[in-house]
Enzyme design. Structure first.
Site, PDB file in Angstrom:
ATOM      1  N   LYS A 196      60.641  96.530  45.933  1.00 52.17           N
ATOM      2  CA  LYS A 196      61.900  96.992  46.508  1.00 52.17           C
ATOM      3  C   LYS A 196      61.840  98.507  46.756  1.00 52.17           C
ATOM      4  O   LYS A 196      62.174  98.992  47.825  1.00 52.17           O
ATOM      5  CB  LYS A 196      63.050  96.638  45.563  1.00 52.17           C
ATOM      6  CG  LYS A 196      64.402  97.060  46.056  1.00 52.17           C
ATOM      7  CD  LYS A 196      65.498  96.599  45.099  1.00 52.17           C
ATOM      8  CE  LYS A 196      66.819  97.241  45.508  1.00 52.17           C
ATOM      9  NZ  LYS A 196      67.916  96.910  44.611  1.00 52.17           N
ATOM     10  N   GLU A 202      52.720 100.287  38.905  1.00 54.73           N
ATOM     11  CA  GLU A 202      51.789  99.155  38.757  1.00 54.73           C
ATOM     12  C   GLU A 202      51.456  98.573  40.136  1.00 54.73           C
ATOM     13  O   GLU A 202      50.289  98.323  40.475  1.00 54.73           O
ATOM     14  CB  GLU A 202      52.418  98.050  37.901  1.00 54.73           C
ATOM     15  CG  GLU A 202      52.608  98.413  36.447  1.00 54.73           C
ATOM     16  CD  GLU A 202      54.001  98.949  36.152  1.00 54.73           C
ATOM     17  OE1 GLU A 202      54.612  99.568  37.062  1.00 54.73           O
ATOM     18  OE2 GLU A 202      54.468  98.771  35.017  1.00 54.73           O
ATOM     19  N   GLY A 254      66.446  93.525  42.195  1.00 57.25           N
ATOM     20  CA  GLY A 254      65.064  93.036  42.099  1.00 57.25           C
ATOM     21  C   GLY A 254      64.955  91.633  41.514  1.00 57.25           C
ATOM     22  O   GLY A 254      64.281  90.758  42.068  1.00 57.25           O
ATOM     23  N   ARG A 255      65.658  91.396  40.404  1.00 54.99           N
ATOM     24  CA  ARG A 255      65.515  90.102  39.732  1.00 54.99           C
ATOM     25  C   ARG A 255      66.309  88.988  40.412  1.00 54.99           C
ATOM     26  O   ARG A 255      66.325  87.852  39.927  1.00 54.99           O
ATOM     27  CB  ARG A 255      65.882  90.235  38.251  1.00 54.99           C
ATOM     28  CG  ARG A 255      67.237  90.865  37.978  1.00 54.99           C
ATOM     29  CD  ARG A 255      67.389  91.263  36.518  1.00 54.99           C
ATOM     30  NE  ARG A 255      68.626  91.978  36.245  1.00 54.99           N
ATOM     31  CZ  ARG A 255      68.796  93.286  36.401  1.00 54.99           C
ATOM     32  NH1 ARG A 255      67.790  94.030  36.844  1.00 54.99           N
ATOM     33  NH2 ARG A 255      69.935  93.869  36.093  1.00 54.99           N
ATOM     34  N   GLU A 340      67.169  91.494  31.331  1.00 56.56           N
ATOM     35  CA  GLU A 340      67.328  92.756  32.044  1.00 56.56           C
ATOM     36  C   GLU A 340      68.790  92.882  32.509  1.00 56.56           C
ATOM     37  O   GLU A 340      69.300  93.993  32.652  1.00 56.56           O
ATOM     38  CB  GLU A 340      66.367  92.814  33.249  1.00 56.56           C
ATOM     39  CG  GLU A 340      66.156  94.225  33.778  1.00 56.56           C
ATOM     40  CD  GLU A 340      64.945  94.356  34.717  1.00 56.56           C
ATOM     41  OE1 GLU A 340      63.865  94.768  34.267  1.00 56.56           O
ATOM     42  OE2 GLU A 340      65.099  94.033  35.910  1.00 56.56           O
ATOM     43  N   HIS A 371      54.261  70.946  19.998  1.00 52.09           N
ATOM     44  CA  HIS A 371      53.064  71.068  19.157  1.00 52.09           C
ATOM     45  C   HIS A 371      52.805  72.517  18.788  1.00 52.09           C
ATOM     46  O   HIS A 371      51.690  72.875  18.397  1.00 52.09           O
ATOM     47  CB  HIS A 371      51.865  70.451  19.875  1.00 52.09           C
ATOM     48  CG  HIS A 371      52.070  68.993  20.151  1.00 52.09           C
ATOM     49  ND1 HIS A 371      51.715  68.015  19.251  1.00 52.09           N
ATOM     50  CD2 HIS A 371      52.671  68.362  21.188  1.00 52.09           C
ATOM     51  CE1 HIS A 371      52.062  66.831  19.738  1.00 52.09           C
ATOM     52  NE2 HIS A 371      52.648  67.020  20.920  1.00 52.09           N
ATOM     53  N   LYS A 500      58.901 104.177  31.321  1.00 48.76           N
ATOM     54  CA  LYS A 500      58.176 104.533  32.565  1.00 48.76           C
ATOM     55  C   LYS A 500      57.923 106.037  32.592  1.00 48.76           C
ATOM     56  O   LYS A 500      56.819 106.486  32.919  1.00 48.76           O
ATOM     57  CB  LYS A 500      59.009 104.181  33.796  1.00 48.76           C
ATOM     58  CG  LYS A 500      59.099 102.726  34.132  1.00 48.76           C
ATOM     59  CD  LYS A 500      59.838 102.594  35.475  1.00 48.76           C
ATOM     60  CE  LYS A 500      60.304 101.196  35.736  1.00 48.76           C
ATOM     61  NZ  LYS A 500      61.182 101.069  36.880  1.00 48.76           N
TER      62      LYS A 500
END
Ligand SMILES: O=P(O)(O)OC[C@H]1O[C@](O)(CO)[C@@H](O)[C@@H]1O
Length: 534
Positions: A196, A202, A254-255, A340, A371, A500
């Site tokens: 965005k 990253e 963003g999410r 978030e 399990h 960050k």
């Protein structure tokens, strides 16, 4: 209001859920709701009429209806960033006007959707191709909301994926991009840089690595890059041709962004028609959320169940347990969406919250989780409310017997959590094996299940694009409702910033260009140890 919830929680904390079924033989009907082929069952919780009424009163007190309208109609409810919250416009296939600052955003949304469709279809048919021919592989480089949604959905919709293979690179750990690019042909790969802001370190680092990888083999590597971003200036600076840049506005968080350009890799994988099916499912859920009365509204009920368990009864986590292997990434997707959004410590006015904010969300698909961590869920000292998800059928008709086994396991788990096993039952089982006396008692006690542990089950017909759209939108609206009741801003994420900033400052220190002065003892010690072991 919260006092009422606390008082009810105190009073009902330990009451038997099974006794609620005894008292009301139609409890399943009274404590479940349906919408568009989905069924949400919350009868295996200790919510009764009185608790539900008190929870519904929280919605009224928080002004849920007005706030919901404010979101859908483009009010700037993300107050700390001064932005509207309009991911719903991205799936508004009706095209009905949605205004921000008096401007209808729908013509722009639909025009971008058509551009995406043209590009996706060109990639799929080979009209758009790489230097070495038809695109065989698409690499989506993004992180957080620019990765988790399309990555989750591409896996969820595998039976519908008939386009080029899609890969998702997110971690700045060079191992991630290395392992993905290894074995791909640069001449037949399309790289999508999804960000965005187009500044996320990253993503920009991985994009640079991909560009070098392509440049080593191709004369014009830029021709095989596309960008998904709100930052047209940065995409231009980076040299991506505007014809392959798909933009979106700041009112898409963003999410919440996989419905628009961030969904391009998914669209290339499944095709434009199925992508529209996904949007249609989301849009149908929007309609339900906007129109259904609170007591029949799936998103409201899902949220209230969460509020009851987390803020009411104090259960700090919730497990999301899809009995559907292709929803393996759904819990991770929800982790970002929920944590978030609702992991905040102050209310809209900046005052400290007096109640806990959102819970820790975690999970894995069943039956694998059974399990692994179900031991703790059944017998650990802490209660973990479980949210089961199950489809009525799979996509493999010749393996229907496996789907039946999967479904049996899912229902068995919620039944076991509800019913438990008493000391008497455990003792009878062990006595039948010939144990006696103190050893019988000792062994039996290990086999006791306290039971009375709450769970909900969300049933859907089959994991089609439409149903996936319904599910994702349902959880988005749940987050909205919980956020409104808590009085927080679910649409900012200031909590990610400090780390960050510190990482940027630590890079030159780790590289030995700057010293560790001013760092705490542990961080300085770790830097020194890292430098020494290189
Ligand atoms: O799409 P971008 O701008 O690269 O951001 C990626 C992610 O980073 C975050 O801002 C958090 O660090 C998320 O909210 C977002 O989804």
């Amino acid at each position: 209001m919260w006092q009422d919830i606390s008082a009810l929680a105190e009073r009902h904390r330990d009451r038997s859920i099974l006794s609620l079924f005894d008292a009301d033989p139609a409890r399943f009907d009274h404590f479940s709701a349906r919408a568009g082929g989905l069924l949400f069952d919350y009868s295996k919780t200790n919510i009764c009429d009185e608790v539900r009424d008190a929870l519904l009163a929280l919605c009224d007190a928080a002004g849920l209806e007005q706030k919901r309208e404010a979101m859908f109609t483009g009010a700037k409810i993300n107050e700390t960033e001064g932005r509207a919250v309009l991911h719903t416009a991205l799936r508004n296939l009706s095209g009905d006007p949605v205004k921000v600052d008096g401007q209808d955003v729908m013509p722009g949304v639909l025009a971008t959707l058509r551009r995406m469709e043209d590009f996706a279809e060109a990639v799929r048919t080979g009209d758009y191709h790489g230097a070495g021919g038809r695109i065989s592989d698409v690499v989506n480089i993004g992180i957080g909301g620019s990765d988790l949604g399309p990555a989750m959905a591409e896996l969820a919709l595998k039976p519908y994926c008939d386009g080029p293979r899609c890969h998702f690179v997110s971690n700045v750990d060079g191992a991630h991009i290395h392992d993905v690019l290894k074995g791909l042909d640069p001449a037949r790969t399309l790289v999508i840089v999804a960000s965005k802001t187009f500044t996320t370190i990253e993503t920009m680092t991985n994009a640079e690595t991909a560009r070098k990888w392509m440049a080593a083999k191709l004369d014009d590597p830029g021709a095989q890059f596309a960008a998904l971003s709100s930052n047209a200036e940065k995409t231009a600076e980076w040299g991506i041709d505007p014809s392959r840049v798909f933009g979106f506005e700041d009112w898409v968080g963003g999410r919440y962004s996989m419905w628009g350009p961030i969904g391009l890799a998914l669209m290339i994988a499944v095709g434009a028609t199925d992508f529209r099916g996904f949007l249609a499912g989301g849009h149908a859920m929007d309609k339900h959320f906007r129109e259904a009365p609170a007591a029949e509204n799936l998103a409201v009920l899902l949220a209230l169940t969460g509020i009851w368990h987390n803020q009411g009864l104090g259960y700090a986590t919730r497990a999301v347990l899809p009995y559907e292997q292709r929803l393996a990434r759904f819990p991770a997707y929800l982790q970002q969406m929920e944590m978030e959004s609702n992991g905040k410590r102050v209310d809209m006015e900046g005052r400290d919250l007096t109640i806990d904010s959102g819970p820790v969300v975690w999970g894995e698909p069943g039956t694998n989780g059974q399990h692994a961590f179900y031991q703790l869920i059944h017998q650990g000292t802490r209660v973990v409310p479980c949210e089961f998800m199950l489809g009525a059928e799979g996509h493999e008709p010749d393996l229907a017997h496996q789907h039946d086994l999967l479904a049996a396991n899912c229902l068995a788990q919620s039944e076991a959590l509800l019913r438990g096993r008493s000391l008497k039952e455990a003792t009878d089982i062990m006595a039948a094996k010939g144990l006696e006396g103190a050893e019988l008692d000792r062994q039996a006690r290990h086999r006791v299940f306290p039971g009375n542990r709450p769970s909900t089950t969300l049933l859907y017909t089959k994991l089609t694009p439409y149903v996936l759209g319904q599910l994702v939108a349902l959880y988005e609206h749940r987050v909205f409702v919980e956020g409104v009741i808590l009085g927080i801003n679910s649409y900012d994420q200031w909590g990610v910033e400090l780390g960050k900033e510190l990482a940027v400052k630590l890079s030159p220190i780790l590289a030995g260009k700057e010293g560790t002065e001013g760092k705490d003892g542990s961080t300085a010690g770790l830097v020194t140890a890292l430098r020494a072991s290189r």
